[in-house]
Design an enzyme around this catalytic site. Sequence first.
Site, PDB file in Angstrom:
ATOM      1  N   CYS A 179       0.808  -1.226   0.000  1.00 17.48           N
ATOM      2  CA  CYS A 179       0.000   0.000   0.000  1.00 17.48           C
ATOM      3  C   CYS A 179       0.839   1.272   0.000  1.00 17.48           C
ATOM      4  CB  CYS A 179      -0.933   0.019   1.206  1.00 17.48           C
ATOM      5  SG  CYS A 179      -2.250  -1.185   1.050  1.00 17.48           S
ATOM      6  N   SER A 180       2.117   1.155   0.303  1.00 22.41           N
ATOM      7  CA  SER A 180       2.966   2.353   0.322  1.00 22.41           C
ATOM      8  C   SER A 180       3.751   2.526  -0.975  1.00 22.41           C
ATOM      9  CB  SER A 180       3.930   2.296   1.507  1.00 22.41           C
ATOM     10  OG  SER A 180       3.206   2.198   2.707  1.00 22.41           O
TER      11      SER A 180
END
Length: 373
Positions: free
Chosen positions: A156-157
């Site tokens: 997600c990053s």
Amino acid sequence: MTDVAITGSGVFTPAEVVTNDELVAAYNAHADAFNAAHADEIAAGTVVAKPHSSSQFIYDASGIERRHVMDKTGVLDPEVMHPLLRERRDDEPGIMTEIALEACGTALAQAGRGAGEIDLVICAASNHERPYPAIAIEIQKALGAGGFAFDMNVACSSATFGIQAAADMIRAGSARRALVVSPEICSGHLEWRDRDCHFIFGDVCTALVIEPADEAAGAHFRILSTRCATQFSNNIRNNNGFLRRTRPGHMEDRRDMLFMQEGRRVFREVLPLVSSHIAGHLDAAGVTAAELRRLWLHQANKAMNDFIGRKVMGRVPDQGEQPNILQDYANTSSAGSIIAFSQYSDDLAPGDRGLICSFGAGYSVGSVLVERG
Ligand code: COA
């Protein structure tokens, strides 16, 4: 050092939408069929019956109302329960490249740049449809960009880590102008047959143009600083990988070969991690929370964002200070905070500051402090 800015952003949104009610109806039909097929084992206590899902639970627990997907037919077919996507020939662009081109086109138009002016393409996403050749290189070729390209995955990053990588390379002189593109086809790694998570994800693609601030053709966001951090955790995990066939039983339809999470533990552990990460970043940059006009947070859960917003600002953020898009898109992994940035940044005035922050598996947290130029 070269001052670097985000000069364009683009979002490709798939046309197909699945509402919570549609999702729950499909899941419940699947659960009923499963329970009927396993009635004897359920009665004997060797198989656990699947309880029904509920739209109200989904909304209350996450804030999600609907999601866009690349294919809803398969997702909503109780006998399929995953997207059905046409296989591409090796001599045609893959599906990630196809959606990337749309997002990149919008971002380039906003920046007033041609693809030929790009010399770095980073495909920053939580899944890539094949290990090699890199999706980013396929995107580079399809666009007609120059220089070099590579894939990166920090779950997600990915997008915020990609922004840092691109900004650092431009500052250092190893690239001049970059596209950070995040095609997130999350519907492909979601277990739609698992009530605990079947509502979580949606599909999208975002793209950002990053270049020297003094070359920006129009309105832009100067990247004041970036900060990335990681801390190992098994609480969000996917065991699928290239060694799958080397391990007995791994080619079977196994739950752990798709997205898995301990949602409660993620919730508990990630909140303090992100809050202190942002506080540390602001402190190091000499920027106070009171100076932030906007927080573009990762879009996984409304309660999580409300908590982080309150912690960072020291008060409940005003409406509009911390925009959520997750009600319409669900969690789109690394693309979520970039959708929020793309849709809710035009109104900021020169000198206004804001922070993009994403977080997730790894654990990983990435934050980008920007100022409207
Ligand atoms: N419909 C109805 N009930 C459901 C359900 C559904 N779809 N899914 C779970 N439940 C039930 C559970 O079985 C549980 O029942 P129990 O209390 O009888 O055991 C109850 O609802 C609560 O489940 P829980 O998983 O604890 O819910 P939650 O409030 O933690 O919300 C998440 C779940 C996933 C929304 C939440 O934990 C979350 O957002 N976590 C962080 C997610 C995240 O950021 N992940 C990063 C991914 S990249």
